[in-house]
Design a protein around this motif. Structure first.
Motif, PDB file in Angstrom:
ATOM      1  N   ARG A  32      38.755  37.076  46.098  1.00 57.41           N
ATOM      2  CA  ARG A  32      37.645  38.028  46.103  1.00 57.41           C
ATOM      3  C   ARG A  32      36.340  37.434  45.594  1.00 57.41           C
ATOM      4  O   ARG A  32      35.257  37.793  46.070  1.00 57.41           O
ATOM      5  CB  ARG A  32      38.012  39.256  45.264  1.00 57.41           C
ATOM      6  CG  ARG A  32      38.805  40.289  46.036  1.00 57.41           C
ATOM      7  CD  ARG A  32      39.151  41.493  45.178  1.00 57.41           C
ATOM      8  NE  ARG A  32      39.669  42.583  45.995  1.00 57.41           N
ATOM      9  CZ  ARG A  32      40.892  42.629  46.484  1.00 57.41           C
ATOM     10  NH1 ARG A  32      41.725  41.617  46.238  1.00 57.41           N
ATOM     11  NH2 ARG A  32      41.296  43.652  47.218  1.00 57.41           N
ATOM     12  N   GLU A  33      36.401  36.535  44.624  1.00 56.96           N
ATOM     13  CA  GLU A  33      35.148  35.999  44.089  1.00 56.96           C
ATOM     14  C   GLU A  33      34.372  35.215  45.147  1.00 56.96           C
ATOM     15  O   GLU A  33      33.143  35.098  45.071  1.00 56.96           O
ATOM     16  CB  GLU A  33      35.407  35.114  42.862  1.00 56.96           C
ATOM     17  CG  GLU A  33      36.399  33.986  43.063  1.00 56.96           C
ATOM     18  CD  GLU A  33      37.825  34.380  42.688  1.00 56.96           C
ATOM     19  OE1 GLU A  33      38.608  33.466  42.363  1.00 56.96           O
ATOM     20  OE2 GLU A  33      38.139  35.593  42.721  1.00 56.96           O
ATOM     21  N   VAL A  34      35.071  34.694  46.153  1.00 55.56           N
ATOM     22  CA  VAL A  34      34.386  33.983  47.231  1.00 55.56           C
ATOM     23  C   VAL A  34      33.642  34.968  48.129  1.00 55.56           C
ATOM     24  O   VAL A  34      32.608  34.634  48.713  1.00 55.56           O
ATOM     25  CB  VAL A  34      35.392  33.139  48.039  1.00 55.56           C
ATOM     26  CG1 VAL A  34      34.721  32.476  49.242  1.00 55.56           C
ATOM     27  CG2 VAL A  34      36.026  32.075  47.148  1.00 55.56           C
ATOM     28  N   TRP A  35      34.146  36.206  48.239  1.00 59.08           N
ATOM     29  CA  TRP A  35      33.499  37.192  49.104  1.00 59.08           C
ATOM     30  C   TRP A  35      32.056  37.430  48.670  1.00 59.08           C
ATOM     31  O   TRP A  35      31.164  37.568  49.516  1.00 59.08           O
ATOM     32  CB  TRP A  35      34.257  38.518  49.084  1.00 59.08           C
ATOM     33  CG  TRP A  35      35.693  38.433  49.536  1.00 59.08           C
ATOM     34  CD1 TRP A  35      36.346  37.339  50.015  1.00 59.08           C
ATOM     35  CD2 TRP A  35      36.640  39.497  49.528  1.00 59.08           C
ATOM     36  NE1 TRP A  35      37.648  37.645  50.309  1.00 59.08           N
ATOM     37  CE2 TRP A  35      37.862  38.966  50.021  1.00 59.08           C
ATOM     38  CE3 TRP A  35      36.594  40.828  49.147  1.00 59.08           C
ATOM     39  CZ2 TRP A  35      39.014  39.739  50.144  1.00 59.08           C
ATOM     40  CZ3 TRP A  35      37.743  41.611  49.270  1.00 59.08           C
ATOM     41  CH2 TRP A  35      38.938  41.066  49.769  1.00 59.08           C
ATOM     42  N   GLN A  36      31.829  37.512  47.370  1.00 59.45           N
ATOM     43  CA  GLN A  36      30.475  37.743  46.871  1.00 59.45           C
ATOM     44  C   GLN A  36      29.556  36.581  47.244  1.00 59.45           C
ATOM     45  O   GLN A  36      28.410  36.778  47.652  1.00 59.45           O
ATOM     46  CB  GLN A  36      30.505  37.927  45.351  1.00 59.45           C
ATOM     47  CG  GLN A  36      31.245  39.163  44.877  1.00 59.45           C
ATOM     48  CD  GLN A  36      30.499  40.443  45.191  1.00 59.45           C
ATOM     49  OE1 GLN A  36      29.290  40.430  45.445  1.00 59.45           O
ATOM     50  NE2 GLN A  36      31.213  41.568  45.183  1.00 59.45           N
ATOM     51  N   GLU A  37      30.069  35.365  47.101  1.00 60.22           N
ATOM     52  CA  GLU A  37      29.266  34.206  47.488  1.00 60.22           C
ATOM     53  C   GLU A  37      29.008  34.216  48.992  1.00 60.22           C
ATOM     54  O   GLU A  37      27.909  33.870  49.453  1.00 60.22           O
ATOM     55  CB  GLU A  37      29.960  32.906  47.093  1.00 60.22           C
ATOM     56  CG  GLU A  37      29.117  31.675  47.439  1.00 60.22           C
ATOM     57  CD  GLU A  37      29.842  30.362  47.219  1.00 60.22           C
ATOM     58  OE1 GLU A  37      29.172  29.399  46.817  1.00 60.22           O
ATOM     59  OE2 GLU A  37      31.060  30.294  47.475  1.00 60.22           O
TER      60      GLU A  37
END
Length: 679
Positions: A32-37
């Motif tokens: 999920r943290e990659v989705w924000q990027e």
């Protein structure tokens, strides 16, 4: 089988404001943290459309009948908040493992009777009712769930249908094939007549005696092979329409498409029969790394897609930022090449450029396929080029909705004809794609933009029609070509055209069969040349691969063979019709320079001039026109700057005014023309 002939295309708004830009997005591959990027970088690049969920069936339906949309909701909300619209894919290109384990009978069977194993993509038989039931269930659940979401802009049925399951030889397919044959031919006697089954005594007294053309230890009946290719194309189209019906019912205002594959390497389906059923014609295209002038194949393919779209704007659904993983020799794109490739598609009618894929995968079968965000991440030249392309597409927003100026020349290309010509038994030097691409390249070298259209297209508004190796042609198409010349237009037909009818039966009486009377020639015998063999021509040129024993019955011989066994035989003829139209026959395969000269003479007779005079080599010029004016695209594929006389206007990419545009090496100039030339 449902009616596949009545068009179902609907007029719907374009999925984005301005030109579409983005690519396949697979958030399920990333934490999920990659989705924000991702959404932050999409904003930086100017992305406004992503394809979502292509290979996500196992995430959406982890067990039969149990659906999980929570992650999808989160991603769609995130994209919507960032101003990115969604091209939602139905996930049927990638059946989950539980389906293959429970129903291995849905897996395709090859011509040798071997059933595929799980582990690939498109691992399903297009005629399987079991697969259809499971596929429509997940499509219905997905469509019901996302209906009304503000990010939903477009539906994308499956992915590259036929790109792995173009044909299946299983017993279920055999039964469907028999039903298709009964509908097409009516009676076994009619099928026997069409196929010439008396040869080798393979006559049928009922359709259930006829099997798909499986491996048989001998050459197969070409008519049977051709009909099986047609059936297989229709079976895939039928599956597409079944999914489309669900999507239309659940989300009636959302346009529906599927990504075609129009590019070098042969066609898996007859897209001329598919195009009337997609609301937006979409294509996946990948340049041929081994071809030093691969940009010309790109142009030919883009013109073919525009022909399928009947001149309307279309969508480049996939191409690559750099390397691909399936060609024999993959090559990274040079600086500027990616942008030039993308804008070449836009020049030829695309209203968007999407890639496979957004972020490069670190695992899986395509982990080495390039992406908008490469393995190196955003601090890379490739991503900086992606950002620059996004800027360029935003600068070209006013072009959206315009169309390519109607060319004066049509080039006919037909998929069933190419299928009929595959494996031509007299010589290995016949490639069904060679003549269409070679003539398109020659016309491009002469500065002429052409429409590449199927034989059933309306030809009445063209000054000139080029018919390259249209081996298979029915009477209606042959008559339409003849009508062009009879009304004062001009036709050029190449060798290998008109030889067989729609059933692949040779038209007796001499070649080129269906076009013999129009051209005023009669060929008695085909004389293909041996590999490396070359014959001279009377105009100083030379020819390879092909000659034939032609008699000029009612035609003028413009060029003859000068050497070889058929020295003195016509190589290029012209018949002038009473109304002033002409019909030309090219009986050999000339060298490139000679072919350009022959085409130049043909175009001069037709009164067709290049878009711009004296266009430099390796520079393309294409004009789009709309309510807001006209735009001239100039693409320099060479390594030196070129000045283009007659190119006047303001470059939308730089804001600079030009009286005669200078196009830097490897660059693109897009001029908003002042007042615009007459249409």
């Amino acid at each position: 089988m449902p009616d596949l002939t009545t068009p179902t295309r609907r007029t719907r708004p374009w999925p984005t404001e301005g030109l579409s830009y983005g690519g396949d997005y697979s958030p399920e591959q990333w934490p999920r943290e990659v989705w924000q990027e991702d959404v932050r970088l999409m904003g930086e690049a100017g992305v406004n459309l992503v394809t979502l969920g292509v290979f996500a069936w196992s995430r959406l339906e982890p067990e039969p009948g149990r659906f999980d949309f929570a992650w999808l909701d989160e991603v769609m909300d995130l994209l919507h908040a960032s101003g990115v619209r969604v091209d939602m894919a139905t996930p049927t290109a990638a059946p989950p493992l539980w389906l293959h384990r429970a129903h291995p009978e849905v897996l395709p069977v090859d011509a040798d009777g071997r059933r595929w194993s799980q582990g690939g993509r498109l691992g399903w038989c297009p005629s399987s009712p079991v697969f259809r039931e499971h596929a429509l269930r997940v499509v219905d659940a997905l469509a019901e769930h996302v209906a009304g979401h503000p990010a939903l802009a477009l539906w994308h049925v499956s992915n590259e249908l036929g790109g792995g399951n173009a044909r299946c030889w299983c017993d279920v397919s055999a039964a469907a094939y028999q039903r298709w044959l009964a509908e097409r031919h009516g009676t076994p006697e009619a099928l026997d007549a069409a196929w010439g089954t008396a040869f080798w005594g393979h006559t049928a007294t009922s359709f259930d005696q006829v099997l798909p053309p499986r491996s048989a230890g001998a050459d197969l009946n070409p008519a049977a092979v051709l009909d099986f290719r047609r059936f297989s194309s229709d079976a895939l189209l039928e599956h597409y329409l079944a999914e489309r019906e669900v999507l239309e019912r659940r989300t009636p205002g959302v346009p529906v498409t599927t990504n075609l594959m129009v590019h070098a390497g042969g066609a898996v389906a007859d897209y001329a029969t598919w195009a009337p059923h997609v609301d937006v014609v979409a294509d996946d295209h990948y340049v041929v790394a081994d071809d030093p002038r691969g940009w010309q194949e790109l142009s030919c393919s883009a013109d073919r897609v525009r022909g399928l779209a009947e001149g309307r704007p279309w969508l480049l659904m996939e191409h690559s930022t750099s390397t691909v993983v399936y060609q024999a020799h993959n090559r990274a794109k040079a600086p500027g090449e990616m942008l030039r490739n993308s804008l070449a598609h836009v020049a030829r009618g695309a209203d968007g450029a999407l890639f496979f894929q957004w972020r490069a995968s670190t695992a899986g079968a395509e982990q080495w396929h390039s992406a908008m965000v490469p393995h190196a991440g955003p601090d890379s030249d490739r991503f900086r080029e992606v950002v620059e392309l996004g800027r360029c597409l935003r600068a070209l927003a006013e072009v959206q909705g315009s169309v390519v100026d109607r060319p004066q020349v049509a080039l006919l290309v037909d998929v069933p004809s190419a299928w009929a010509l595959e494996g031509f038994p007299l010589t290995s030097q016949v490639d069904p794609e060679e003549r269409p691409l070679a003539l398109h390249r020659a016309l491009s070298d002469l500065g002429v933009v052409v429409d590449v259209v199927p034989p059933a297209a309306d030809l009445r508004d063209y000054r000139a029609v080029v018919v390259p190796a249209l081996h298979l042609v029915d009477d209606a198409a042959a008559e339409a070509v003849a009508d062009v010349a009879r009304r004062g237009g001009h036709v050029l037909v190449t060798h290998l055209s008109g030889i067989v009818d729609e059933t692949a039966r040779v038209r007796a009486g001499g070649y080129p069969g269906a076009f013999r009377d129009l051209l005023g020639v009669r060929s008695e015998e085909l004389h293909p040349l041996q590999p490396g063999e070359r014959v001279g021509l009377s105009d100083g040129g030379s020819a390879t691969a092909w000659t034939e024993l032609v008699r000029a019955v009612d035609a003028e011989v413009l060029v003859a063979t000068a050497t070889g066994a058929l020295a003195g035989a016509p190589a290029l003829t012209r018949r002038t019709l009473p109304g002033g139209g002409t019909a030309w026959y090219a009986a050999t395969r000339p060298d490139a320079a000679t072919e350009r000269a022959h085409l130049g003479a043909f175009l001069a007779a037709a009164g067709v001039a290049p878009l711009l005079p004296d266009l430099p080599d390796e520079v393309e010029a294409v004009r789009r026109r709309g309510a807001g004016g006209s735009w001239l695209f100039l693409l320099n594929h060479g390594d030196v700057d070129h000045r283009v006389e007659g190119a006047r206007g303001t470059d939308l990419l730089t804001g600079r005014h030009h009286d005669a545009a200078v196009v830097p090496a490897g660059a693109v100039v897009v001029l908003r023309e002042e007042a615009g030339p007459a249409a």
